[in-house]
Scaffold this active site. Structure first.
Site, short mmCIF file in Angstrom:
data_model
loop_
_atom_site.label_atom_id
_atom_site.label_comp_id
_atom_site.label_asym_id
_atom_site.label_seq_id
_atom_site.Cartn_x
_atom_site.Cartn_y
_atom_site.Cartn_z
CB SER A 224 -7.20 2.67 -2.73
OG SER A 224 -7.60 4.00 -2.59
CG HIS B 18 -12.52 2.92 -2.75
ND1 HIS B 18 -11.86 3.14 -3.95
CD2 HIS B 18 -11.56 2.98 -1.79
CE1 HIS B 18 -10.58 3.35 -3.71
NE2 HIS B 18 -10.37 3.25 -2.41
CG ASP C 155 -14.25 3.74 -6.26
OD1 ASP C 155 -14.35 4.61 -5.37
OD2 ASP C 155 -13.23 3.06 -6.43
CE1 TYR D 192 -3.95 2.11 0.28
CE2 TYR D 192 -2.65 3.32 1.90
CZ TYR D 192 -3.75 3.24 1.07
OH TYR D 192 -4.64 4.29 1.01
#
Length: 709
Positions: A558, A678, A643, A478
């Protein structure tokens, strides 16, 4: 370091081909385009031929989405073990999942539970832990297909009312409903167009945050501006709600209300343009005006609670790994006083337990929980089973303490904790049918990044595995927004592990694993560190013979989708498969959609300066796709039509650019889910379908049939 863009995609190919392991080929759909679109960033000319795809409601875009899904579905349907993978994921997820209990203001205990394959978890209550449960609220009855999610509850301090928030189709838009706590009768009060909020009770009403009603047809794409705070009095329509706070001079700020249980103060936290929060407050007991406790958004400040007019909070101000502070709110000029100083580990959470503090720290991305008195003295530690993630519930009002614990091979277990004796008692353990988790092991390693920084990584695999360079590895990362990737259990991941797969989770810079210095080292003009950390993780796994490039897949969602897209463009030779999910793919325009402007504190924007624009352009996934015949890994992009966090236009433009470029014959597909957002609140059925497609795609493109005998 200055990043140079690899190749700008300025022209289209009329037809591109998709090929798979079966050797068959098919054409990609031709995306809506406009070759005349060229933006100017401080004299830098940037072509954006797929700009029409930003209009997600246009007929041409909708037609392209339909055609892309047909191509993707046709490809996935040829995978011979896809149905078997879906079946196995269904089996693995079919177990009872019980959440951490809490005691609410009516004196009853509440908890979420899913009996196995329910689309949404159900909220129950009981008079005592282990007592007969009573169904309190079942979100599965709020829609026919499980796409309405219950996102939170908040009881009035007298326990009379329970407000609950819902999300439809995975959107960030929030609706608030209220029910009579005792009778469970739904009351007429209903709030629309709220966002990033819950109900903060004061008397016979509550505060909440909302945006002005959006333009019809642009609810999920237009930028959100002018976040306002209202007070809703029970029994009145939303149109009569009182506007309590707004800041029209700063339309891109978030404003969040918080009222302590004592109901004597109203706090407004401002965010969106910095790393932390500003704080204002005023007394609700007199007519005194607002006081500013923190004017900037430079520091994280999270309230623990208020005791007799004294606010306790955790903060990064003066402590890069966070500390506990307090201040007298009745003072003409309140000042922070230190209660618990900064420690070697990062302070991740804090709450009251009667007259004590429970502090959760992260050390090398694993939880450690300690008890302190209100003077800051450490009294004891709650012993956890192994390295993993702990979540604690306690309150000032009740003596009860409960915590959950999970790790990669440790499904969530729930414990009660006795503050007097220091003893933990198991009150609930997850059991998964036909799986022996003792067959798997997790180890933590540290590897050097490009600049020599040591990066931690967890590696989970089946015991007895040989390091011969031929193991399939799924590397996940991430690296952003001060978010820590800590150990957690996933039933879906078992489908990877039980078929010989290795799961590696890297704790990249940009996250919160080592406090603000670690976070800031992966932001703005330091963002390249994050990609280098991820590339170094892959190289470590290869060098240590866990795997090789022919068996290495990467995944992220994301900001992690950005990570995957940028890393593939930088080192396409390192990976065989890439799964960028709901990613931020257009770094030049991300701040123009919904709440994208909120990410500027991590990314910077193309409007900041020429230097910042050049840096963003140098790694923006849409803009740095190679177009010279360099072989790319097989790529499956995932996004969803609702989203409104990272709008699907990011993935649309990235997919169109990939398919138009010359990057070899491996498939470049996009999977566009409907009535989903999302990721939060996604129905179980959709989660299983998505992971069946992801794991099938990975194994298929690694040349592995996991169910071949």
């Amino acid at each position: 370091m200055k990043i140079q863009p690899i190749v700008m995609i300025a022209s289209l190919t009329a037809t591109s081909l998709i090929s798979g392991c079966s050797g068959s080929t098919a054409s990609y759909p031709v995306a809506p385009s406009d070759s005349s679109v060229v933006d100017d960033y401080f004299g830098i000319k940037v072509a954006d031929p797929f700009r029409p795809l930003e209009n997600d409601t246009a007929e041409a875009t909708l037609r392209w989405v339909e055609e892309e899904n047909k191509v993707t579905d046709a490809y996935l349907s040829r995978i011979p073990f896809r149905d078997r993978m879906r079946q196995r994921l269904t089996e693995l997820n079919d177990y009872k999942k019980t959440g951490l209990p809490w005691k609410d203001n009516d004196g009853k205990y509440y908890y979420y539970e899913n009996d196995g394959l329910q689309n949404q978890s159900v909220l129950y209550r009981t008079d005592s832990i282990g007592g007969e449960p009573e169904l309190f609220l079942d979100p599965n009855h709020l829609s026919d297909d499980g796409t309405v999610a219950l996102t939170g509850t908040s009881q009035s301090n007298d326990g009379r009312y329970t407000a609950y928030t819902i999300s439809r189709n995975g959107s960030d838009w929030t609706e608030i409903y209220v029910m009579d706590t005792k009778t469970k009768q739904l009351l007429p009060d209903h709030i629309e167009w709220a966002k990033f909020t819950n109900a903060e009770w004061k008397g016979d009403g509550f505060y909440y945050s909302a945006y002005p009603r959006p333009e019809e047809g642009k609810e999920f794409s237009n930028a959100n501006e002018n976040h306002q705070i209202y007070y809703h009095r029970m029994g009145t329509p939303q149109s009569q709600d009182q506007l309590v706070y707004e800041d029209p001079a700063h339309p891109l700020h978030f404003h969040t209300a918080w009222v302590p249980d004592s109901e004597d103060f109203l706090f407004v936290f401002g965010g969106g343009q910095g790393f932390g929060q500003s704080i204002m407050y005023k007394s609700l007991l007199d007519n005194s005006g607002w006081k500013v406790l923190e004017p900037s958004q430079d520091y994280e400040i999270n309230p623990i609670g208020v005791i007799n007019g004294t606010l306790y909070a955790t903060t990064s101000k003066g402590a890069e790994r966070y500390r506990v502070v307090m201040t007298d709110l009745t003072s003409p000029a309140p000042q922070w006083q230190e209660v618990v100083p900064q420690q070697d580990a990062v302070l991740a959470a804090a709450q009251f337990s009667a007259d004590k503090l429970i502090l959760t720290y992260e050390k090398d991305a694993a939880s450690h929980v300690y008890i302190h008195d209100l003077d800051g003295r450490r009294l004891s530690e709650i012993q956890l089973p192994t390295f993993g993630s702990a979540s604690v519930w306690s309150s000032r009002k009740y003596p009860d303490v409960y915590y959950s614990f999970t790790s990669f091979t440790y499904p969530s277990a729930k414990y009660s904790y006795d503050m007097a004796s220091g003893q933990s008692t198991l009150i609930g353990k997850t059991e998964i049918k036909d799986v022996d988790l003792a067959d798997y092991v997790t180890e933590q390693v540290f590897y050097p990044s490009a600049d020599g920084t040591e990066i931690p990584m967890f590696i989970t695999y089946k015991k007895g595995l040989e390091r011969d360079g031929k193991n399939p590895v799924l590397l996940y990362g991430y690296g952003g927004f001060n978010i820590s990737l800590t150990p957690s259990f996933s039933a879906n991941r078992l489908a990877w592990l039980e078929n010989g797969g290795i799961y590696a989770q890297a704790n990249l810079r940009g996250g919160g694993e080592y406090g603000e210095p670690w976070h800031k080292a992966g932001t703005k003009m330091e963002k390249l560190n994050v990609f280098n950390d991820f590339i170094a993780a892959a190289q470590y796994l290869i060098d240590q013979k866990w795997t090789s490039p022919e068996y290495l897949a990467i995944q992220g969602g994301s900001n992690g989708g950005l990570l995957v897209g940028a890393t593939v463009n930088l080192r396409p030779d390192l990976f065989k498969v890439a799964i960028p999910q709901v990613g931020v793919m257009d770094m030049m325009r991300y701040h123009l959609f919904t709440i994208g402007w909120n990410w500027a504190s991590d990314y910077g924007t193309s409007a900041d300066s020429k230097e910042m624009a050049e840096y963003l352009l140098g790694y923006s996934p849409v803009h740095t796709i190679r177009n010279d015949g360099t072989p790319y890994p097989a790529i499956l992009i995932t996004t969803a039509d609702h989203d409104d966090r990272v709008v699907p236009a990011h993935s649309f433009k990235y997919a169109a650019a990939l398919q138009a470029a010359d990057t070899g014959n491996a498939p470049k597909l996009i999977r566009i889910d409907s009535k989903a957002g999302h990721g939060g609140g996604k129905p179980m059925a959709k989660v299983i379908d998505e992971y069946a497609d992801i794991y099938s795609f990975i194994f298929y493109n690694l040349g592995i049939d996991p169910y071949k005998k």
